[in-house]
Structure formats: structure tokens, C-alpha cells
Write a protein that holds these residues in place. Structure first.
Motif, PDB file in Angstrom:
ATOM      1  N   GLY A  78       0.834  -1.195   0.000  1.00 32.07           N
ATOM      2  CA  GLY A  78       0.000   0.000   0.000  1.00 32.07           C
ATOM      3  C   GLY A  78       0.871   1.249   0.000  1.00 32.07           C
ATOM      4  O   GLY A  78       2.111   1.184   0.043  1.00 32.07           O
ATOM      5  N   PRO A  79       0.260   2.425  -0.079  1.00 32.31           N
ATOM      6  CA  PRO A  79       1.043   3.661  -0.157  1.00 32.31           C
ATOM      7  C   PRO A  79       1.964   3.859   1.051  1.00 32.31           C
ATOM      8  O   PRO A  79       1.668   3.398   2.153  1.00 32.31           O
ATOM      9  CB  PRO A  79      -0.022   4.765  -0.206  1.00 32.31           C
ATOM     10  N   VAL A  80       3.093   4.522   0.786  1.00 28.70           N
ATOM     11  CA  VAL A  80       3.958   4.964   1.882  1.00 28.70           C
ATOM     12  C   VAL A  80       3.258   6.157   2.533  1.00 28.70           C
ATOM     13  O   VAL A  80       2.917   7.125   1.839  1.00 28.70           O
ATOM     14  CB  VAL A  80       5.343   5.400   1.355  1.00 28.70           C
ATOM     15  N   LEU A  81       3.031   6.081   3.830  1.00 31.02           N
ATOM     16  CA  LEU A  81       2.380   7.182   4.538  1.00 31.02           C
ATOM     17  C   LEU A  81       3.457   8.014   5.226  1.00 31.02           C
ATOM     18  O   LEU A  81       4.198   7.508   6.062  1.00 31.02           O
ATOM     19  CB  LEU A  81       1.384   6.634   5.568  1.00 31.02           C
ATOM     20  N   ARG A  82       3.570   9.277   4.812  1.00 34.15           N
ATOM     21  CA  ARG A  82       4.553  10.186   5.419  1.00 34.15           C
ATOM     22  C   ARG A  82       3.815  11.108   6.376  1.00 34.15           C
ATOM     23  O   ARG A  82       3.017  11.932   5.950  1.00 34.15           O
ATOM     24  CB  ARG A  82       5.261  11.005   4.327  1.00 34.15           C
ATOM     25  N   TRP A  83       4.065  10.941   7.654  1.00 35.09           N
ATOM     26  CA  TRP A  83       3.407  11.724   8.688  1.00 35.09           C
ATOM     27  C   TRP A  83       4.430  12.651   9.342  1.00 35.09           C
ATOM     28  O   TRP A  83       5.633  12.572   9.080  1.00 35.09           O
ATOM     29  CB  TRP A  83       2.810  10.798   9.762  1.00 35.09           C
ATOM     30  N   ARG A  84       3.928  13.520  10.251  1.00 37.67           N
ATOM     31  CA  ARG A  84       4.831  14.411  10.974  1.00 37.67           C
ATOM     32  C   ARG A  84       4.541  14.303  12.460  1.00 37.67           C
ATOM     33  O   ARG A  84       3.373  14.367  12.876  1.00 37.67           O
ATOM     34  CB  ARG A  84       4.630  15.848  10.483  1.00 37.67           C
ATOM     35  N   GLU A  85       5.584  14.100  13.226  1.00 42.73           N
ATOM     36  CA  GLU A  85       5.468  13.989  14.680  1.00 42.73           C
ATOM     37  C   GLU A  85       4.661  15.158  15.232  1.00 42.73           C
ATOM     38  O   GLU A  85       4.865  16.301  14.820  1.00 42.73           O
ATOM     39  CB  GLU A  85       6.883  14.006  15.283  1.00 42.73           C
ATOM     40  N   GLY A  86       3.742  14.863  16.129  1.00 37.27           N
ATOM     41  CA  GLY A  86       2.924  15.914  16.734  1.00 37.27           C
ATOM     42  C   GLY A  86       1.616  16.148  16.009  1.00 37.27           C
ATOM     43  O   GLY A  86       0.656  16.639  16.596  1.00 37.27           O
ATOM     44  N   ASP A  87       1.554  15.797  14.728  1.00 37.91           N
ATOM     45  CA  ASP A  87       0.309  15.979  13.971  1.00 37.91           C
ATOM     46  C   ASP A  87      -0.759  14.995  14.446  1.00 37.91           C
ATOM     47  O   ASP A  87      -0.443  13.886  14.875  1.00 37.91           O
ATOM     48  CB  ASP A  87       0.544  15.734  12.476  1.00 37.91           C
TER      49      ASP A  87
END
Ligand SMILES: [Cu+2]
Length: 595
Positions: A78-87
């Protein structure tokens, strides 16, 4: 060239299946690349805080044979999920299957009703339904996500997660690539389970032959060779049982691409490249190296570690390692990931330009388990002679009788010094229990053992002992209690459990909210078990019992004892299980309840 002992079949080209003939290896060059269709669309990379994911059946062709995967957003992985700490992230997961599904966010700290394990604070996602996950990110690093329903994970429901740190990343890199490893079978995983239930070594066709016997006898002498064979025979097991399912069934993938498809990551000479290795396989451990490059390991299971420079590392199912490499030449390098049992490999290329490839190394020799691996506290072949480190139930006349004629002068019940775990006792539930076919008596505590098949190979191989968190013990309280659990199984029946008890017959493990406790795992089987605790960190202890490394999945090799600390700081019902998918499915699973 006609000099090869045997012509490889097309399947071997396509799938990275090792040649079964000992010593015959085919270097896979660019010419081996077939024009065959790519198996499935490559994963997209999604960023932001809102995501729509859809789980549906997907026709694929990975091996030259049409098959049906279960995929997220039409790609495998599945897609690579790029998140941001704290979000705070919101993920709407739509079920387009005819059966329930789910997504679990592996290694991510979150409320238990967002953890995605059906039956625990979550009902699963029914056909046609959309479930909305929402949680705030308290961490950074490399993680992954996968289904926690039936065997969908083995059919393609997995993907990578990268959480960017809020503060500037202490790890500086010019490029960043996810390298997600997995194992694909054209065969429905439920059929694999049925075959394993009928005959556990169905997939283990690497039985030692008469030729091996003669060869071993020439090397080790007949007395020792026959004693070894007799001991294994009495255990009704095979020393070649390093993997339940091997490359005859599996095709090993890098980011969904077969060895033949040669997934390629680009770099410019002199750049520092961060590779985020994720083992999303159902049942396969990989030994990873990039010939010509040293790798600096900078994170384990998403958490930063003091940099350690190695040639090779073993990655257990569900583990992640981030490594840095700095290719100094304007040339291609092979990312070579052989399965632990040496039946095949996944392969990709680091390259300055698309379309290049580098030689693919031969598979290492297939390692054999020794009796010593089963828990004498050492891993020297000599340690088995006259010793009885592993007691095998059903062994005729007991250990002593089988070891007659062996050299008792070499008896060494002290193990190998600090790494000896000492004798352990076993829970009463293991006694007379057909779900338990062996017990280790004197398990090893060694964290510096690179593992079966990697010892003394001339390369610098990572071991758990090399990995140290960059931070101090996040909860320096002494554990208030010890919880000891034994990893058990019966290979012939293909049943697995903790303390001989499968999940279906077990009570939840109850933790008191706020407590710090120590979990001690003793591996009473001949297989590796990567044990994953949801919702809470597993703080691995060193051999002296001090905090060493924060992980989400702790691998326990055969005949080993490992301990870690857990802070019960998240309320709710959590899954606790072996991450070998079929071990989990067949009983090595518990509920941990923090209340
Ligand atoms: Cu397991």
C-alpha cells in the motif's frame, strides 16, 4: 555458459529461488531481467494529515501466474504514509472486500480503540463500511501498517509509515528510500496453513541427503555424525527446519518488486542515503547486505540508536532498521536480502542511473541447527557433545541414552560464561501437553550472537548487543515484578502458544495501569519468534539486566531467553503475539489488558 551444474528455470530467475543443488549459484545480471509485466502498481507516497485508504482484491502476476492479492489503494505494498510527529492524523479506511478487514499501525503509540485489532476495543471493518482512525503522533521514525484480520497481511495488506521528526532530524541524509521486504505466495495462505497442519515439514524440502551424511562423516567422523543424526531423529525434527515456509512457495519482494524486476533506488556519488528497511513479510527473516558498502545503523524499530557500522544485519519479521550508506563510486550496488534459510532472496539495486545492475551474490551455505542451538547456553558445536541442553519430549530413553558413546569428557554444563542463562524451570502447563514438543533447559542470554547462519562468515554482522538507544532509560524505575512466559509449539501438529496454551484457551495478561514490569521470554522451540506488544514499548535489557534498547518487536532465537521492561502507561486491551503470521494464527497470541 554451459558450465553451470544446472540450468536455472524461469521461476528461479523471476523469483530469486535459490538453486537447490549445493554450491550451484547463478549470478543474476542485467541480462536475466525478463520483459515480464510488473506484478502490481508501485506504492504511491502520501503526505499530510488526512488519508483515504481503500482495501480491495487486486489481480496480480508476480511469478508468471495470475493470482489475487488484497491491496490498499490498488498497490502492493500500500502507499507509503509520510506523517509528521505531533500531527493528528485522520485515516478513512474503506472495506471493498466481501469479508471483514482492519488496519493496525505497527509500533505507533495510540489509544487502544485506534489500534485496529478486531475484538479488542474495535469491531473490525465490515464489508462496505468505512472506519475512521484518528490519533496524534507522539513519535518519529520508520514504522509500518498491516491488516490484523485473518491472513490478509500475507496477501498484500501492508505498507510503510515514515514519521518525520518535529525537530530537525539528527540523522542527516541527502536521500531517503523505504526498502520494504515481504514474501508473496501465489498460493492462498489458508491453503499453506492446511498443509502445515497435515505435515509441518511440507514446505521443508531441504532434507539432508545420504550425500550430506557421507560428507559430514568425512568431516566430523562417523561417530559424531551418527550421534547428531540420531539425536535429531529422536526429536522427530529436522535440523533443516529454519523456516516453516520457504522460497519454493514464496517469492521475496522489495517494495512489491521481484528480484527479476530489480527495484532501484537512485543516488549521486558521495551522497549519504538513508535506507529504511521494513520487514513486512508474513513468515520470512532476511539477512541484508550491500556488497561494497558499509551500512551505518542509526535506528531500530523507529527509535534512534548510537550509530553502528556493519556489513550485514538480520531483520526479523516486523522489525525495522534505518541505515545510512555513502556510495563512493559511480556504479550500481546490489541490495541483497537472502532468506534466513538460504532458500532464496529479495534483491534491489542502488544505482546512479536507472537500468543498471550489479552482480547478485551467491546464497550463503544453508545453515543447520545444532543441538546446541536448542538451548545449551552456547553455540559451539562441541557444547552438544554429552550435554543435554535441550530436552526433547518423546525422546527414547531420555537424553542420556541417546548420547551413549559420545564424549562425556567435553561435557560442559556451565554454558559459555556470561551468556549462559542458567537452568530454567518450566510452567506446569507445559507438562504432558501435546502442544509442547520440546523444552530448553539452559537457554542462552547472549545478545552478541549474530544468529544461525551468520556466525563467523567473515563479515561484520549486527547483533542486538550492538544496538543502544541514544536516550537513557525512559522509565528508570526498577520493574516491580517479573512476568515469565515460554514460547512453545509442536511442529508436527503445527500448533503454537505461550506456556503451551493457545490464545483460545488463555486468560488475558493483566497489567496495572502505571506499573513498570519485566517480561522474560524463554524460547522452548526451534524457531525464531519475533514477539510484538501493541500499545506499549518493549525496553530490551542487556545481559546484566540494565536498559539497552527501545523496541516494538523483540526477536527471541531458539534456545534463548530475553527480557525487557514495559511501562503500562496506556489503558485498554492490547494484542501481544509472535509476528510470524502463522504462529500468531495458530495460538502464539495473548491479550494484554492494562487496567
Ligand atoms: Cu513465532
Amino acid at each position: 555458459m554451459r558450465g553451470l551444474p544446472r540450468e536455472p528455470t524461469r521461476r528461479q530467475f523471476v523469483t530469486g529461488l535459490g538453486l537447490v543443488v549445493a554450491g550451484a549459484h547463478l549470478p543474476l545480471g542485467a541480462s536475466a531481467t525478463s520483459p515480464g509485466a510488473r506484478a502490481a502498481p508501485p506504492p504511491a507516497e502520501l503526505r499530510g494529515t488526512e488519508f483515504d485508504l481503500s482495501i480491495a482484491a487486486l489481480p496480480v502476476n508476480l511469478t508468471g501466474k495470475a493470482a489475487t492479492a488484497v491491496a490498499i489503494n490498488g498497490s502492493l505494498p500500500g502507499p507509503v504514509l509520510r506523517w509528521r510527529e505531533g500531527d493528528a492524523v485522520t485515516l478513512r479506511v474503506a472495506n471493498r472486500l466481501g469479508i471483514d478487514t482492519s488496519i493496525h499501525w505497527h509500533g505507533i503509540l495510540l489509544p487502544s480503540n485506534m489500534d485496529g485489532v478486531p475484538g479488542f476495543s474495535f469491531h473490525g471493518i465490515a464489508p462496505g463500511e468505512t472506519f475512521t482512525y484518528r490519533f496524534q503522533l507522539k513519535q518519529a521514525g520508520t514504522y509500518w501498517y498491516h491488516a490484523h484480520s485473518s491472513l490478509q497481511e500475507a496477501m498484500g495488506v501492508y505498507g510503510a509509515i515514515v514519521v518525520e521528526p518535529r525537530e530537525p532530524d539528527p540523522v542527516a541524509a541527502d536521500r531517503d528510500h523505504v526498502v520494504l521486504l515481504s514474501d508473496w505466495s501465489d498460493e492462498d495462505p489458508h491453503a499453506i496453513v492446511r498443509k502445515l497442519k497435515i505435515q509441518a515439514d511440507y514446505y521443508n524440502r531441504y532434507k539432508q541427503t545420504l550425500g550430506d551424511l557421507v560428507g559430514d562423516a568425512r568431516r566430523d567422523g562417523w561417530k559424531r555424525t551418527l550421534a547428531d543424526r540420531r539425536a535429531w531423529g529422536a526429536m522427530r525434527m529436522s535440523p533443516t527446519d529454519l523456516a516453516d515456509v520457504n522460497a519454493l512457495t514464496y517469492t521475496y519482494l522489495v517494495n512489491g518488486t521481484t528480484p527479476d524486476g530489480n527495484w532501484t533506488a537512485l543516488f549521486k556519488r558521495g551522497e549519504t542515503v538513508r535506507l529504511r528497511f521494513i520487514n513486512a513479510a508474513a513468515m520470512t527473516f532476511f539477512d541484508v547486505r550491500i556488497p561494497g558498502l558499509r551500512m551505518t545503523v542509526v535506528a531500530a524499530d523507529g527509535q534512534p540508536v548510537h550509530p553502528v557500522s556493519v556489513d550485514e544485519f538480520r531483520i526479523g519479521v516486523a522489525e525495522t532498521y534505518d541505515v545510512l550508506v555513502t556510495p563512493g563510486e559511480d556504479q550500481a550496488y546490489t541490495i541483497f536480502c537472502q532468506s534466513m534459510d538460504r532458500s532464496g532472496y529479495a534483491r534491489a539495486t542502488l544505482s546512479p542511473r536507472p537500468g543498471l545492475s550489479a552482480p547478485v551474490p551467491a546464497l550463503d551455505p544453508r545453515p543447520l541447527l545444532t543441538i546446541a542451538d536448542m538451548g545449551h547456553g552456547g553455540h559451539d558445536m562441541k557444547a552438544m557433545e554429552g550435554s543435554c541442553g535441550a530436552a526433547m519430549k518423546g525422546m527414547e530413553g531420555g537424553c542420556g541414552a541417546n548420547m551413549q558413546g559420545m564424549d562425556h569428557s567435553k561435557m560442559d554444563h556451565s554454558g559459555s560464561g556470561r551468556s549462559a542463562g542458567g537452568m530454567v524451570s518450566h510452567p506446569a502447563s507445559e507438562t504432558g501437553n501435546p502442544a509442547v514438543d520440546m523444552q530448553t533447559m539452559s537457554p542462552s542470554r547472549a545478545l552478541d550472537d549474530p544468529g544461525i547462519g551468520l556466525r563467523g562468515n567473515g563479515r561484520r554482522v549486527l547483533a542486538y548487543a550492538d544496538l543502544k538507544s541514544t536516550f537513557a532509560d525512559p522509565d528508570p524505575r526498577e520493574p516491580g515484578r517479573d512476568l515469565e512466559l515460554h514460547l512453545t509449539g509442536n511442529m508436527e501438529r503445527y500448533v503454537w502458544g505461550f506456556d503451551g496454551i493457545p490464545f483460545s484457551k488463555a486468560e488475558p495478561i493483566r497489567l496495572n495501569y502505571g506499573e513498570r514490569l519485566r517480561i522474560v521470554l524463554v524460547n522452548d522451540t526451534m524457531m525464531e519468534h519475533p514477539i510484538h506488544l501493541h500499545g506499549l514499548w518493549s525496553d530490551l535489557e542487556d545481559e546484566a539486566g540494565a536498559f539497552q534498547l527501545r523496541k516494538h518487536t523483540v526477536n527471541v532465537p531458539p534456545g534463548h531467553i530475553r527480557s525487557y521492561r514495559v511501562s503500562a502507561d496506556a489503558l485498554g486491551r492490547w494484542a501481544y503475539h509472535c509476528h510470524m503470521l502463522l504462529h500468531m494464527e495458530l495460538g502464539m497470541f495473548r491479550e494484554v489488558r492494562v487496567e
